[in-house]
Every structure is written in structure tokens, then in C-alpha cells.
Design a protein around this motif. Structure first.
Motif, PDB file in Angstrom:
ATOM      1  N   UNK A 172      84.054  40.119  64.237  1.00 36.43           N
ATOM      2  CA  UNK A 172      82.780  40.134  63.656  1.00 36.43           C
ATOM      3  C   UNK A 172      81.968  41.107  64.234  1.00 36.43           C
ATOM      4  N   UNK A 173      80.978  41.859  63.259  1.00 33.87           N
ATOM      5  CA  UNK A 173      80.181  42.689  63.839  1.00 33.87           C
ATOM      6  C   UNK A 173      79.218  41.926  64.976  1.00 33.87           C
ATOM      7  N   UNK A 174      78.736  40.968  64.553  1.00 34.69           N
ATOM      8  CA  UNK A 174      77.605  40.083  65.417  1.00 34.69           C
ATOM      9  C   UNK A 174      78.240  39.916  66.890  1.00 34.69           C
ATOM     10  N   UNK A 175      79.660  39.601  66.920  1.00 31.14           N
ATOM     11  CA  UNK A 175      80.305  39.262  68.430  1.00 31.14           C
ATOM     12  C   UNK A 175      80.221  40.737  69.187  1.00 31.14           C
ATOM     13  N   UNK A 176      80.875  41.820  68.342  1.00 31.05           N
ATOM     14  CA  UNK A 176      81.178  42.959  69.107  1.00 31.05           C
ATOM     15  C   UNK A 176      79.622  43.568  69.523  1.00 31.05           C
ATOM     16  N   UNK A 199      68.007  39.117  71.085  1.00 25.97           N
ATOM     17  CA  UNK A 199      68.737  38.087  70.972  1.00 25.97           C
ATOM     18  C   UNK A 199      69.737  38.184  72.049  1.00 25.97           C
ATOM     19  N   UNK A 200      70.153  37.214  72.828  1.00 20.71           N
ATOM     20  CA  UNK A 200      71.216  37.300  73.988  1.00 20.71           C
ATOM     21  C   UNK A 200      72.297  36.008  73.585  1.00 20.71           C
ATOM     22  N   UNK A 201      72.202  35.494  72.610  1.00 20.23           N
ATOM     23  CA  UNK A 201      72.977  34.348  71.788  1.00 20.23           C
ATOM     24  C   UNK A 201      73.152  34.637  70.495  1.00 20.23           C
ATOM     25  N   UNK A 202      74.106  33.753  69.951  1.00 20.63           N
ATOM     26  CA  UNK A 202      74.483  34.059  68.439  1.00 20.63           C
ATOM     27  C   UNK A 202      73.478  33.273  67.722  1.00 20.63           C
ATOM     28  N   UNK A 203      72.528  33.796  67.561  1.00 13.83           N
ATOM     29  CA  UNK A 203      71.376  33.344  66.335  1.00 13.83           C
ATOM     30  C   UNK A 203      70.930  34.290  65.571  1.00 13.83           C
ATOM     31  N   UNK A 262      78.465  44.275  73.454  1.00 19.65           N
ATOM     32  CA  UNK A 262      78.010  45.522  73.965  1.00 19.65           C
ATOM     33  C   UNK A 262      76.656  45.609  74.571  1.00 19.65           C
ATOM     34  N   UNK A 263      75.550  44.945  73.866  1.00 21.46           N
ATOM     35  CA  UNK A 263      74.537  44.720  74.118  1.00 21.46           C
ATOM     36  C   UNK A 263      74.147  44.125  75.374  1.00 21.46           C
ATOM     37  N   UNK A 264      75.165  43.048  75.567  1.00 22.89           N
ATOM     38  CA  UNK A 264      74.754  42.010  76.932  1.00 22.89           C
ATOM     39  C   UNK A 264      75.277  43.106  78.066  1.00 22.89           C
ATOM     40  N   UNK A 265      76.591  43.690  77.860  1.00 27.40           N
ATOM     41  CA  UNK A 265      77.046  44.740  78.751  1.00 27.40           C
ATOM     42  C   UNK A 265      76.082  45.661  79.109  1.00 27.40           C
TER      43      UNK A 265
END
Length: 195
Positions: free
Chosen positions: A1-5, A29-33, A9-12
Motif C-alpha cells: 500500500x502507498x501509505x506503508x511505502x 506523521x510517524x505512524x499509520x494515521x 521511506x519518510x522514516x528512513x
């Protein structure tokens, strides 16, 4: 899913920036919200951000479509760019409105004029992002384009929207599933920020 990818990448990218540069990083955002599009640039503006980067993956009905591209806010009659912006802006319907109500041609022109002071830096940064991704991944460079992305409208700083690749393309989806590939993308964006 786009949100996961995109989140991965943003966290990395955030880790690379925190480790190697003396800058303050604000993640919208730093989690799935779910976060409203307007809240994203508000967070950046409230924190007096110097650069706003919105990370996404692309999709198309034509499963052969591939490549990475970086967008700036602007009016553009390029049909493909308009479709990408419409797809990204469609989340506005989840926010209780419609794209047509919230995002007229007039509001896009007004936003583009308001951001004219940041346009040169946004374009320069977008070019560097494209170069850095192109150095690291085997994918089609679709270039820098302008389109009406709602998420970029309110940013009071240089800003870009990066489309990392097409999750609708089976080959690119496979690459985007790879942590190593996502790390290469994060490294490319990090190097662009560094430059």
C-alpha cells in the motif's frame, strides 16, 4: 500500500537527516494515521519549516507506466500531471468535501502566485531530487512537473511532492516492496537535501 511505502521511506529519510545533519525534522506523521491534507502544510508552517517534502507512490490504469517524478505546485495542462494531482487530491473527499469545491483553478493560481518567492528553490530542489534518485535506482526518470497538488498549496517554504514509482506496475511494486530499494530512495532524497 502507498501509505506503508511512503511512511517507510519518510522514516528512513528522517533517520538519515537526524544522524548526519544538524537540522530539526518535523514529521507530519510517524505512524499509520490519517492526517488531513491541509494539516500537513499547517504543521510545517507552524514550525517555521525551511523545506516541505511530501512523499508518495504513483499509480495508473496502464500497468506499464513506470518511473519516478517530482512535482511543484503550479498550473499545468499536461494531462498525465493533472491525473496524478487529481488522484492525490481525491483524499479531499474523505475529508468531507470534494476536490471541485476545495480546489478551483482560481485557488491554484492564487497559491502559485503566493509561492512564487519559493518557486526557484522548489524547482532547484526538485531537479536535485530527480538527479539523486536517478543515480541510485534503475527506473525511468519522468522529470520535474507542475500540477495542482492540494497538499502543497499552503506551504510557506520551498516544497515538492515526490512520486517514488508506480505501485500499479508489477515490476516497480516488487522493487518498492524491497527495504533496500526504499533505503536507496530515502538516501537519494537525503542527498538532495544535503546538496
Amino acid at each position: 500500500k502507498e501509505k506503508d511505502i511512503a511512511l517507510d521511506v519518510a522514516k528512513r529519510l528522517e533517520k538519515k537527516l537526524s544522524k548526519n545533519m544538524n537540522v530539526k525534522i518535523i514529521m507530519t506523521r510517524d505512524e499509520d494515521v490519517f492526517l488531513r491534507l491541509s494539516e500537513r502544510t499547517k504543521i510545517a508552517n507552524d514550525n517555521k519549516g525551511s523545506l516541505f517534502i511530501s512523499i508518495h507512490t504513483n499509480a495508473a490504469q496502464d500497468r506499464r507506466a513506470s518511473g519516478f517524478e517530482t512535482f511543484l505546485i503550479g498550473t499545468n495542462k499536461n494531462e498525465a500531471a493533472v491525473r496524478v494531482a487529481a488522484r492525490e487530491n481525491s483524499v479531499l473527499e474523505l475529508e468531507g468535501g470534494t476536490e471541485k469545491e476545495l480546489f478551483s483553478e482560481e485557488s491554484l493560481i492564487e497559491a502559485t502566485i503566493k509561492q512564487s518567492g519559493y518557486a526557484k528553490n522548489s524547482e532547484m530542489f526538485a531537479d536535485i531530487v530527480q538527479q539523486e534518485i536517478g543515480k541510485r535506482v534503475q527506473s525511468r526518470d519522468r522529470g520535474v512537473k507542475q500540477a495542482g497538488f492540494y497538499v502543497l498549496m499552503g506551504a510557506s517554504m520551498p516544497n515538492v511532492l515526490v512520486e517514488l514509482g508506480f505501485i500499479s506496475n508489477p515490476s516497480e511494486e516488487k522493487k518498492l516492496r524491497s527495504p533496500q530499494y526504499r533505503d536507496q530512495l530515502a538516501t537519494a532524497i537525503y542527498r538532495a537535501v544535503e546538496k
